[in-house]
Design a protein around this motif. Sequence first.
Motif, PDB file in Angstrom:
ATOM      1  N   VAL A 186       0.905  -1.302   0.022  1.00 59.03           N
ATOM      2  CA  VAL A 186      -0.166  -0.214  -0.009  1.00 59.03           C
ATOM      3  C   VAL A 186       0.400   1.671  -0.092  1.00 59.03           C
ATOM      4  CG1 VAL A 186      -1.839   1.469   1.649  1.00 59.03           C
ATOM      5  CG2 VAL A 186      -1.657  -1.148   1.113  1.00 59.03           C
ATOM      6  N   PRO A 187       0.947   2.440  -0.713  1.00 58.06           N
ATOM      7  CA  PRO A 187       1.384   3.483  -1.677  1.00 58.06           C
ATOM      8  C   PRO A 187       1.228   3.833   0.200  1.00 58.06           C
ATOM      9  CG  PRO A 187      -0.015   3.429  -3.005  1.00 58.06           C
ATOM     10  CD  PRO A 187      -0.056   1.555  -2.167  1.00 58.06           C
ATOM     11  N   LEU A 188       1.980   4.501   0.807  1.00 56.94           N
ATOM     12  CA  LEU A 188       1.475   5.302   2.027  1.00 56.94           C
ATOM     13  C   LEU A 188       2.472   6.656   1.796  1.00 56.94           C
ATOM     14  CD1 LEU A 188       2.793   3.425   5.020  1.00 56.94           C
ATOM     15  CD2 LEU A 188       0.131   4.395   3.053  1.00 56.94           C
ATOM     16  N   SER A 189       1.849   8.285   2.016  1.00 55.80           N
ATOM     17  CA  SER A 189       2.396   9.412   1.993  1.00 55.80           C
ATOM     18  C   SER A 189       2.570   9.725   3.537  1.00 55.80           C
ATOM     19  CB  SER A 189       2.298  10.369   0.994  1.00 55.80           C
ATOM     20  OG  SER A 189       1.221  10.199   1.127  1.00 55.80           O
ATOM     21  N   ALA A 190       3.616  10.633   3.547  1.00 52.30           N
ATOM     22  CA  ALA A 190       3.426  11.781   5.177  1.00 52.30           C
ATOM     23  C   ALA A 190       3.783  12.832   4.851  1.00 52.30           C
ATOM     24  CB  ALA A 190       4.327  10.874   6.285  1.00 52.30           C
ATOM     25  N   HIS A 191       3.642  13.683   5.594  1.00 52.77           N
ATOM     26  CA  HIS A 191       4.183  15.248   6.363  1.00 52.77           C
ATOM     27  C   HIS A 191       4.644  15.485   7.498  1.00 52.77           C
ATOM     28  CE1 HIS A 191       4.778  19.679   4.932  1.00 52.77           C
ATOM     29  NE2 HIS A 191       3.964  19.809   6.568  1.00 52.77           N
ATOM     30  N   SER A 192       5.716  15.934   7.952  1.00 52.82           N
ATOM     31  CA  SER A 192       5.870  16.031   9.140  1.00 52.82           C
ATOM     32  C   SER A 192       6.249  17.221   9.525  1.00 52.82           C
ATOM     33  CB  SER A 192       7.167  15.149   9.611  1.00 52.82           C
ATOM     34  OG  SER A 192       6.464  14.290   9.627  1.00 52.82           O
ATOM     35  N   GLY A 193       6.427  18.318  10.735  1.00 53.04           N
ATOM     36  CA  GLY A 193       6.672  19.644  11.562  1.00 53.04           C
ATOM     37  C   GLY A 193       7.706  18.859  12.635  1.00 53.04           C
ATOM     38  N   VAL A 194       8.754  20.058  13.209  1.00 55.08           N
ATOM     39  CA  VAL A 194       9.549  19.932  14.010  1.00 55.08           C
ATOM     40  C   VAL A 194       9.516  21.227  14.359  1.00 55.08           C
ATOM     41  CG1 VAL A 194      11.974  18.836  14.310  1.00 55.08           C
ATOM     42  CG2 VAL A 194      10.766  17.848  12.659  1.00 55.08           C
ATOM     43  N   THR A 195       9.233  21.443  15.558  1.00 52.08           N
ATOM     44  CA  THR A 195       9.086  22.967  16.288  1.00 52.08           C
ATOM     45  C   THR A 195      10.308  22.424  17.636  1.00 52.08           C
ATOM     46  OG1 THR A 195       7.952  22.160  16.906  1.00 52.08           O
ATOM     47  CG2 THR A 195       7.439  23.278  15.580  1.00 52.08           C
ATOM     48  N   ALA A 196      10.582  23.813  18.366  1.00 49.79           N
ATOM     49  CA  ALA A 196      11.090  23.598  20.202  1.00 49.79           C
ATOM     50  C   ALA A 196      10.228  24.143  20.660  1.00 49.79           C
ATOM     51  CB  ALA A 196      12.858  24.818  19.738  1.00 49.79           C
ATOM     52  N   THR A 197      10.593  23.220  21.580  1.00 52.02           N
ATOM     53  CA  THR A 197       8.791  23.339  23.073  1.00 52.02           C
ATOM     54  C   THR A 197       9.850  23.444  24.020  1.00 52.02           C
ATOM     55  OG1 THR A 197       7.335  23.242  23.566  1.00 52.02           O
ATOM     56  CG2 THR A 197       8.059  21.148  22.659  1.00 52.02           C
TER      57      THR A 197
END
Length: 249
Positions: A186-197
């Motif tokens: 099954v083809p998957l795609s993703a989007h991610s973000g990185v922040t400081a906290t």
Amino acid sequence: MVVSAEQRRPVVVLYERIVDAIHAGTYPPGSTLPSEPKLAAELGVSRPALREALLLLQEDGLLSVRRGVGRTVNDGPPRRGFEHIQPLEELIGGGGQVRVRALLRTVEEPTDFTTQHLLAPARSELRFWESLLTAESAAAALSQEWAASGDVLERAHPGFARALDEEPATGRASMLAVLAGASRSVPLSAHSGVTATLVGQRRGEQLGRPADTPAVLITQVVRAGDTPILAAKHMLPTGAAALPVLQSN
């Protein structure tokens, strides 16, 4: 301990300022940053706050420390976020021994986060997993993962729905690991973000860290086709096992 906005501000703002300067070419790839005293003076900040921000940048893959040289900007610094779909327990520490301990396995109604990222309608039921990842007996990350509602999974990825049903409540795998194992064809795609906290009170107690410990927060959404089927938040405190930041071009 309640962490105020003023307590949060120095490290988070410094992180963002230095990231922007790197991507703008103020500190080009391969260059060496000024010494801590000089950089703190240039930025008009305290050295403790600067040191915490630099540590986050190092863990985020933008800086490296070279003995006798100092902190250098990595060649081709990654854009914020990582898009390769790989379970967090495999990424932390470069594939070293990482254990996943289930803290909570339940079903809940949509939150603001899941309404936004999973497009979940009100009163739908979403599977929620909270897990503590440990490396060398130390807490490395706190992971919170939500799967889309059952009817959405049955349409978009029934194999994932079955795999979740078969995973024991005391399982030793993350939800993303279960998804990866059920998606060979099954083809998957993703989007991610990185922040400081900062880790905050509750997460600090779970991670065994003070509430004002700086951390990297990763948000992630995985899709099957055009349908979001998994959303996650991963909290990695400073000093934990390293997380390589992988970025598709």
